[in-house]
Design an enzyme around this catalytic site. Structure first.
Site, PDB file in Angstrom:
ATOM      1  N   ASN A   7       0.872  -1.176   0.000  1.00 25.62           N
ATOM      2  CA  ASN A   7       0.000   0.000   0.000  1.00 25.62           C
ATOM      3  C   ASN A   7       0.909   1.225   0.000  1.00 25.62           C
ATOM      4  O   ASN A   7       1.540   1.549   1.000  1.00 25.62           O
ATOM      5  CB  ASN A   7      -0.921  -0.001   1.219  1.00 25.62           C
ATOM      6  N   GLU A  34      -3.940   1.853  -2.927  1.00 23.97           N
ATOM      7  CA  GLU A  34      -4.114   3.257  -2.544  1.00 23.97           C
ATOM      8  C   GLU A  34      -3.176   4.154  -3.363  1.00 23.97           C
ATOM      9  O   GLU A  34      -2.476   5.012  -2.818  1.00 23.97           O
ATOM     10  CB  GLU A  34      -3.898   3.446  -1.038  1.00 23.97           C
ATOM     11  N   ASP A 149      -4.069  -4.901   0.747  1.00 26.75           N
ATOM     12  CA  ASP A 149      -4.440  -4.297   2.026  1.00 26.75           C
ATOM     13  C   ASP A 149      -5.881  -4.706   2.314  1.00 26.75           C
ATOM     14  O   ASP A 149      -6.819  -4.186   1.731  1.00 26.75           O
ATOM     15  CB  ASP A 149      -4.302  -2.776   1.936  1.00 26.75           C
ATOM     16  N   ASN A 151      -7.390  -4.388   5.265  1.00 27.36           N
ATOM     17  CA  ASN A 151      -8.008  -3.622   6.348  1.00 27.36           C
ATOM     18  C   ASN A 151      -8.719  -4.552   7.327  1.00 27.36           C
ATOM     19  O   ASN A 151      -9.825  -4.272   7.809  1.00 27.36           O
ATOM     20  CB  ASN A 151      -8.963  -2.565   5.796  1.00 27.36           C
ATOM     21  N   ASP A 220      -2.017  -6.356   5.942  1.00 24.61           N
ATOM     22  CA  ASP A 220      -1.668  -6.624   4.540  1.00 24.61           C
ATOM     23  C   ASP A 220      -1.357  -8.110   4.415  1.00 24.61           C
ATOM     24  O   ASP A 220      -0.447  -8.620   5.078  1.00 24.61           O
ATOM     25  CB  ASP A 220      -0.470  -5.775   4.130  1.00 24.61           C
ATOM     26  N   ASP A 249       2.589   4.541   5.339  1.00 28.64           N
ATOM     27  CA  ASP A 249       2.299   3.994   6.666  1.00 28.64           C
ATOM     28  C   ASP A 249       2.204   2.469   6.635  1.00 28.64           C
ATOM     29  O   ASP A 249       2.108   1.828   7.685  1.00 28.64           O
ATOM     30  CB  ASP A 249       1.029   4.610   7.273  1.00 28.64           C
ATOM     31  N   HIS A 250       2.248   1.884   5.432  1.00 34.52           N
ATOM     32  CA  HIS A 250       2.345   0.431   5.258  1.00 34.52           C
ATOM     33  C   HIS A 250       3.751   0.076   4.785  1.00 34.52           C
ATOM     34  O   HIS A 250       4.475   0.932   4.266  1.00 34.52           O
ATOM     35  CB  HIS A 250       1.358  -0.057   4.195  1.00 34.52           C
TER      36      HIS A 250
END
Length: 259
Positions: A7, A34, A149, A151, A220, A249-250
């Site tokens: 991501n 993303e 990802d 989530n 992930d 942030d991933h």
């Protein structure tokens, strides 16, 4: 074959990071989420110059997924089946036509917050459609990998502070149940097959020093159908990427399968 899911959290903001990572690590396939870009705005030329074919399913300012491959991609399909009115760019799949072809499904599953509400309803409905697609590929006996990802925090061991996520859409009981239903179809969580313990994360929030405190979560994932799981050779998280300059942030999660 080495496959990474990453991501990127904005392709324009992270392009130098992405290009350096591709040069340094040279994945055979990279699945990005993303990207936050329409197809025309995606930096396909810069990535192609590094030897990759690019397939994109983009959206302005939000969502967006892409597959980068050193091998030509065939039978590319964009959008998760089951809802013709769904305009969110969260799914792309394609086949890597090697000696033993493998179907790569790159996904960016909805976050679902705040709960309760329409965003969470959309998340659960999307997961039902995902299950239907998994079932279809299982029936076709394709060697398929579902990576991206999700989530979803599958279990408490996938969070540094499980109690902090009890009421979050990523860890609510219906979310975890939907994820378990996927796995119980016969899928393999590649990372968990190799690494059963706690303390392994793929996301750290930008806020409150989460990275410095290792306050992470594992969201992930690579899920493999049996024909792909039989070829599994390794799965690991590239944690160090989070400490680099202008990081997402991933971090990438890597999968290695026999060709």
């Amino acid at each position: 074959m080495r496959i990474a899911t990453f991501n990127i959290n904005g392709i324009k903001a992270r392009l130098p990071v992405l290009l350096e990572w591709l040069r340094d690590t040279a994945p055979d396939v990279a699945c990005l989420q993303e990207i936050k870009s329409v197809d025309a705005g995606f930096p396909s030329r810069e990535i192609s110059d590094l030897g990759y074919e690019v397939a994109v399913h983009g959206q302005k300012g939000f969502n967006g997924v892409a597959i980068l491959s050193r091998t030509p991609l065939v039978d590319i399909s964009r959008g998760l089946p089951g809802d013709e009115d769904d305009a969110q760019a969260r799914w792309i799949e394609a086949t890597i036509p090697t000696t033993r072809p493998i179907r790569i499904c790159c996904l960016y599953l909805p976050n679902g917050n705040p709960t309760p509400g329409p965003k969470y309803d959309y998340k659960l409905a999307w997961m039902e459609r995902l299950q239907a697609r998994v079932e279809a590929l299982l029936r076709s006996e394709s060697a398929a990998i579902f990576c991206g990802d999700y989530n979803v925090i599958p279990e408490d061991r996938d969070a540094a502070r499980p109690d902090a996520w009890r009421r979050d859409a990523l860890a609510l009981a219906p979310t975890r149940s939907a994820f378990r239903r996927l796995v119980h179809l016969g899928l393999t969580d590649a990372f968990r097959v190799r690494t059963p313990g706690s303390g392994h994360y793929s996301f750290w929030d930008y806020q409150a020093g989460a990275w410095e405190r290792d306050d992470g979560i594992r969201i992930d994932h690579h899920l493999l159908v049996p024909r792909a799981a039989d070829r599994l050779e390794g799965c690991w998280i590239e944690t160090t990427m989070r400490g680099g300059e202008k990081p997402s942030d991933h971090v990438p999660v890597w999968l290695e399968v026999a060709e």
